[in-house]
Design a protein around this motif. Structure first.
Motif, PDB file in Angstrom:
ATOM      1  N   THR A  24       2.714   3.002   1.101  1.00  0.00           N
ATOM      2  CA  THR A  24       1.330   2.622   1.373  1.00  0.00           C
ATOM      3  C   THR A  24       0.421   2.915   0.181  1.00  0.00           C
ATOM      4  O   THR A  24       0.787   3.664  -0.729  1.00  0.00           O
ATOM      5  N   GLU A  25      -0.752   2.335   0.226  1.00  0.00           N
ATOM      6  CA  GLU A  25      -1.769   2.615  -0.789  1.00  0.00           C
ATOM      7  C   GLU A  25      -2.102   4.109  -0.785  1.00  0.00           C
ATOM      8  O   GLU A  25      -2.244   4.727  -1.847  1.00  0.00           O
ATOM      9  N   PHE A  31      -0.554  10.742  -4.281  1.00  0.00           N
ATOM     10  CA  PHE A  31       0.411  11.291  -5.240  1.00  0.00           C
ATOM     11  C   PHE A  31      -0.144  11.231  -6.657  1.00  0.00           C
ATOM     12  O   PHE A  31      -0.056  12.199  -7.418  1.00  0.00           O
ATOM     13  N   THR A  32      -0.686  10.091  -7.028  1.00  0.00           N
ATOM     14  CA  THR A  32      -1.166   9.895  -8.395  1.00  0.00           C
ATOM     15  C   THR A  32      -2.305  10.845  -8.732  1.00  0.00           C
ATOM     16  O   THR A  32      -2.319  11.455  -9.805  1.00  0.00           O
ATOM     17  N   LEU A  61       6.961   8.108 -10.478  1.00  0.00           N
ATOM     18  CA  LEU A  61       7.436   9.436 -10.057  1.00  0.00           C
ATOM     19  C   LEU A  61       7.387   9.594  -8.536  1.00  0.00           C
ATOM     20  O   LEU A  61       8.204  10.308  -7.954  1.00  0.00           O
ATOM     21  N   PHE A  62       6.447   8.901  -7.885  1.00  0.00           N
ATOM     22  CA  PHE A  62       6.467   8.865  -6.416  1.00  0.00           C
ATOM     23  C   PHE A  62       7.734   8.142  -5.958  1.00  0.00           C
ATOM     24  O   PHE A  62       8.426   8.593  -5.044  1.00  0.00           O
ATOM     25  N   PHE A  96       5.371  -2.023  -5.084  1.00  0.00           N
ATOM     26  CA  PHE A  96       3.999  -2.351  -4.715  1.00  0.00           C
ATOM     27  C   PHE A  96       3.719  -1.854  -3.300  1.00  0.00           C
ATOM     28  O   PHE A  96       4.644  -1.587  -2.532  1.00  0.00           O
ATOM     29  N   TYR A  97       2.433  -1.766  -2.955  1.00  0.00           N
ATOM     30  CA  TYR A  97       2.058  -1.403  -1.582  1.00  0.00           C
ATOM     31  C   TYR A  97       2.726  -2.374  -0.613  1.00  0.00           C
ATOM     32  O   TYR A  97       2.763  -3.574  -0.846  1.00  0.00           O
ATOM     33  N   GLY A  98       3.280  -1.819   0.457  1.00  0.00           N
ATOM     34  CA  GLY A  98       3.941  -2.640   1.467  1.00  0.00           C
ATOM     35  C   GLY A  98       5.430  -2.811   1.259  1.00  0.00           C
ATOM     36  O   GLY A  98       6.111  -3.318   2.157  1.00  0.00           O
ATOM     37  N   ASP A  99       5.948  -2.400   0.105  1.00  0.00           N
ATOM     38  CA  ASP A  99       7.399  -2.476  -0.106  1.00  0.00           C
ATOM     39  C   ASP A  99       8.104  -1.438   0.759  1.00  0.00           C
ATOM     40  O   ASP A  99       7.634  -0.302   0.884  1.00  0.00           O
ATOM     41  N   THR A 100       9.217  -1.818   1.337  1.00  0.00           N
ATOM     42  CA  THR A 100      10.025  -0.901   2.137  1.00  0.00           C
ATOM     43  C   THR A 100      11.253  -0.537   1.317  1.00  0.00           C
ATOM     44  O   THR A 100      12.005  -1.421   0.886  1.00  0.00           O
TER      45      THR A 100
END
Length: 150
Positions: A24-25, A31-32, A61-62, A96-100
């Protein structure tokens, strides 16, 4: 404890991990900023829109932490002494956001510890793939593992 003892691994063994995780965003921003990384590529929508990706990238790194973390339950949970380090880590495709993300772990090598007779070193290759089966992270990691109690 659900991790495996040193004795339960074998070279060439592949573990397909049951857990998957959608990024998620909030994951990326938390994390960043927590790790003091000010890169606009991760935090600034306007700046990221001008890149070849056209959107913010998830901090690599996340991604690495997520890939290794997903593997823990079925590899090292309760059976590891410690992480000895990473030999090689690559990020062939962006996240990217939304990637599983799903993960597969391969046992690349094993050796008994010379100084610790109740332990051994396992070399894992963790592979993170997105929902399109694109490789997003590959990390080779050495872990000091406990042998099964006698």
């Amino acid at each position: 404890m659900s991790g495996l003892w040193y004795d339960q691994f074998s070279v060439g063994q592949v573990i397909t991990h049951a857990i998957r995780r959608t990024v998620t965003e909030a994951d990326n921003i938390t994390f960043t900023t927590a790790t003091m990384n000010p890169a606009a590529l991760h935090l600034d929508y306007a700046a990221a829109a001008e890149t070849e990706f056209g959107q913010p990238l998830v901090n690599s790194l996340f991604t690495l932490g997520l890939v290794v973390g997903i593997s823990v339950h079925e590899t090292t949970l309760g059976t590891t002494v410690g992480n000895l380090g990473f030999e090689r880590t690559t990020f062939p495709s962006p996240v990217f956001y939304g990637d599983t993300i799903r993960v597969e772990t391969e046992v690349l090598a094993m050796r008994e510890s010379q100084s610790r007779p109740t332990q051994g070193i396992v070399t894992f290759v963790h592979r993170g793939l997105n929902q399109r089966d694109q490789l997003v992270c590959e990390a080779t990691r050495n872990a000091l593992m406990r042998k099964a109690p006698a």
